[in-house]
Design a protein around this motif. Structure first.
Motif, PDB file in Angstrom:
ATOM      1  N   LYS A 172      50.457  29.066  49.646  1.00 53.97           N
ATOM      2  CA  LYS A 172      50.232  30.352  48.670  1.00 53.97           C
ATOM      3  C   LYS A 172      49.697  30.908  48.051  1.00 53.97           C
ATOM      4  CE  LYS A 172      51.574  26.785  44.797  1.00 53.97           C
ATOM      5  NZ  LYS A 172      51.196  26.731  42.680  1.00 53.97           N
ATOM      6  N   ILE A 173      48.052  31.440  48.714  1.00 54.82           N
ATOM      7  CA  ILE A 173      46.577  31.480  49.095  1.00 54.82           C
ATOM      8  C   ILE A 173      46.870  32.392  49.753  1.00 54.82           C
ATOM      9  CG2 ILE A 173      44.263  31.510  49.950  1.00 54.82           C
ATOM     10  CD1 ILE A 173      43.770  29.237  48.520  1.00 54.82           C
ATOM     11  N   ASN A 174      47.097  32.205  51.373  1.00 53.59           N
ATOM     12  CA  ASN A 174      47.815  33.069  52.468  1.00 53.59           C
ATOM     13  C   ASN A 174      48.843  34.058  51.720  1.00 53.59           C
ATOM     14  OD1 ASN A 174      45.189  32.580  54.354  1.00 53.59           O
ATOM     15  ND2 ASN A 174      46.348  30.896  53.797  1.00 53.59           N
ATOM     16  N   LYS A 175      49.971  33.785  51.045  1.00 54.55           N
ATOM     17  CA  LYS A 175      51.029  34.458  51.004  1.00 54.55           C
ATOM     18  C   LYS A 175      50.517  35.445  49.866  1.00 54.55           C
ATOM     19  CE  LYS A 175      55.705  34.947  48.724  1.00 54.55           C
ATOM     20  NZ  LYS A 175      55.346  35.748  47.763  1.00 54.55           N
ATOM     21  N   ALA A 176      49.730  35.026  49.253  1.00 55.89           N
ATOM     22  CA  ALA A 176      49.085  36.345  48.457  1.00 55.89           C
ATOM     23  C   ALA A 176      47.615  37.229  49.405  1.00 55.89           C
ATOM     24  CB  ALA A 176      48.308  35.474  47.450  1.00 55.89           C
ATOM     25  N   ASP A 220      39.060  39.092  49.156  1.00 53.45           N
ATOM     26  CA  ASP A 220      39.292  39.718  47.745  1.00 53.45           C
ATOM     27  C   ASP A 220      39.252  38.550  47.173  1.00 53.45           C
ATOM     28  OD1 ASP A 220      39.175  40.664  45.257  1.00 53.45           O
ATOM     29  OD2 ASP A 220      40.863  42.308  45.819  1.00 53.45           O
ATOM     30  N   ALA A 221      37.992  38.068  46.464  1.00 53.30           N
ATOM     31  CA  ALA A 221      37.755  36.768  45.439  1.00 53.30           C
ATOM     32  C   ALA A 221      39.680  36.500  44.950  1.00 53.30           C
ATOM     33  CB  ALA A 221      36.396  36.025  45.261  1.00 53.30           C
ATOM     34  N   LYS A 222      40.055  37.946  44.078  1.00 55.96           N
ATOM     35  CA  LYS A 222      40.493  37.965  42.857  1.00 55.96           C
ATOM     36  C   LYS A 222      42.228  37.278  43.116  1.00 55.96           C
ATOM     37  CE  LYS A 222      38.572  41.900  40.412  1.00 55.96           C
ATOM     38  NZ  LYS A 222      38.167  42.676  39.635  1.00 55.96           N
ATOM     39  N   ILE A 223      42.390  38.051  45.130  1.00 60.05           N
ATOM     40  CA  ILE A 223      43.206  36.748  44.994  1.00 60.05           C
ATOM     41  C   ILE A 223      43.426  35.494  45.227  1.00 60.05           C
ATOM     42  CG2 ILE A 223      44.430  37.012  47.480  1.00 60.05           C
ATOM     43  CD1 ILE A 223      43.864  39.707  48.512  1.00 60.05           C
ATOM     44  N   PHE A 224      42.136  34.949  45.447  1.00 62.21           N
ATOM     45  CA  PHE A 224      42.011  33.348  44.993  1.00 62.21           C
ATOM     46  C   PHE A 224      42.501  33.577  43.971  1.00 62.21           C
ATOM     47  CE2 PHE A 224      40.399  33.892  49.062  1.00 62.21           C
ATOM     48  CZ  PHE A 224      40.676  33.107  50.401  1.00 62.21           C
ATOM     49  N   GLU A 225      41.717  33.479  43.303  1.00 64.70           N
ATOM     50  CA  GLU A 225      42.238  33.279  41.599  1.00 64.70           C
ATOM     51  C   GLU A 225      43.287  33.862  40.953  1.00 64.70           C
ATOM     52  OE1 GLU A 225      38.657  35.840  39.802  1.00 64.70           O
ATOM     53  OE2 GLU A 225      37.358  34.546  40.866  1.00 64.70           O
ATOM     54  N   ASN A 226      44.471  35.086  41.100  1.00 67.78           N
ATOM     55  CA  ASN A 226      45.411  34.926  40.958  1.00 67.78           C
ATOM     56  C   ASN A 226      46.210  34.504  41.465  1.00 67.78           C
ATOM     57  OD1 ASN A 226      44.112  37.483  38.879  1.00 67.78           O
ATOM     58  ND2 ASN A 226      44.816  38.635  40.997  1.00 67.78           N
ATOM     59  N   ALA A 227      46.147  33.404  42.829  1.00 68.52           N
ATOM     60  CA  ALA A 227      47.822  32.601  43.257  1.00 68.52           C
ATOM     61  C   ALA A 227      47.559  31.486  42.591  1.00 68.52           C
ATOM     62  CB  ALA A 227      47.323  33.156  44.703  1.00 68.52           C
TER      63      ALA A 227
END
Length: 262
Positions: A172-176, A220-227
């Protein structure tokens, strides 16, 4: 035209024995590491691979091989290059270049040059990987890429937990990250051969970027948080307890083959 080592002959047997499993949708990668011996140059080797590229293109267009890549290994020790052949069936690995592909494909001079393959490069070892998960962008397939190859050894007794985390959370993280344009692709693979409890590593992750500069950009840490949900994010932060990165290699694209567009 034979290019099999003893290891690849073993893979042929493995492919024949695994026909039932191959009927499902799986992708497999044959990994061949190459060393350039003294007296030969990288230019000599690449010129030889450009001839082999013609055969790989024929195999891809015939539906035998999904793709073929030649990469230069930046920090591979004795290994200077690596080739990757991608298949959707173990049976196809067993017979990658039937005579129908090679007939009339090369001139006598080119065949003589290809007959010198063993003198131009040493095949140091071969491996068989299976693609477990991936995230790809529209840029996937471009001729130039910079890839970070991470070789993973799960913590004893934690193999299943690590596997689930890569497939369930890090996919999920890497797709984001791919969707956000921060990377061009990501793969999670298991090593099928050689294998065993004492193997140096059992899993591989591949982070694909357009170039080195792209790989060095801050995540970008937000990518992790959103994913991920908060619970998933907390769980992902425990990945260090589940595996060890035993080695990293950097691969630079040199040549590639995919099926020709019709």
């Amino acid at each position: 035209m034979k290019r099999f080592s003893k290891v690849l002959l073993f893979l042929c047997i493995l492919g024949a024995a695994s026909a039932t499993r191959a009927q499902q949708e799986h992708l497999y990668a044959v990994i061949d590491y190459m060393h350039i011996p003294d007296g030969k140059t990288q230019q000599d080797y690449i010129a030889l691979e450009k001839l082999w590229q013609r055969l790989h293109q024929k195999a891809a267009d015939a539906g035998i091989c999904r793709a073929w890549y030649l990469n230069r290994v930046e920090n591979g020790g004795r290994n200077d290059f690596v080739t990757i052949r991608v298949y959707d069936s173990l049976n196809k690995i067993a017979d990658p270049w039937p005579e129908s592909l090679t007939k009339g494909l090369f001139t006598s001079q080119e065949e003589a040059q290809m007959g010198q393959t063993e003198q131009v490069r040493n095949l140091t070892h071969s491996e068989l990987w299976e693609v477990e998960a991936s995230a790809l962008s529209k840029l996937e397939g471009e001729s130039q890429h910079y890839s970070s190859i991470n070789f993973m050894k799960p913590t004893p007794g934690k193999t299943g937990d690590y596997y689930k985390m890569e497939k369930g959370l890090f996919s999920k993280i890497n797709k984001a990250r791919v969707d956000a344009g921060q990377m061009d692709g990501w793969y999670f693979l298991s090593r099928m051969f050689p294998s065993g409890y004492d193997a140096e590593y059992d899993f591989i992750t591949v982070d694909v970027y357009l170039d080195k500069a792209a790989s060095q950009k801050q995540i970008d840490a937000k990518i992790f948080e959103n994913a991920l949900s908060k619970e998933e994010l907390a769980k992902a932060n425990t990945v260090q307890e589940l595996r060890t990165v035993v080695r990293r290699e950097i691969w630079h694209s040199v040549l590639r083959v995919t099926p020709s567009k019709k």
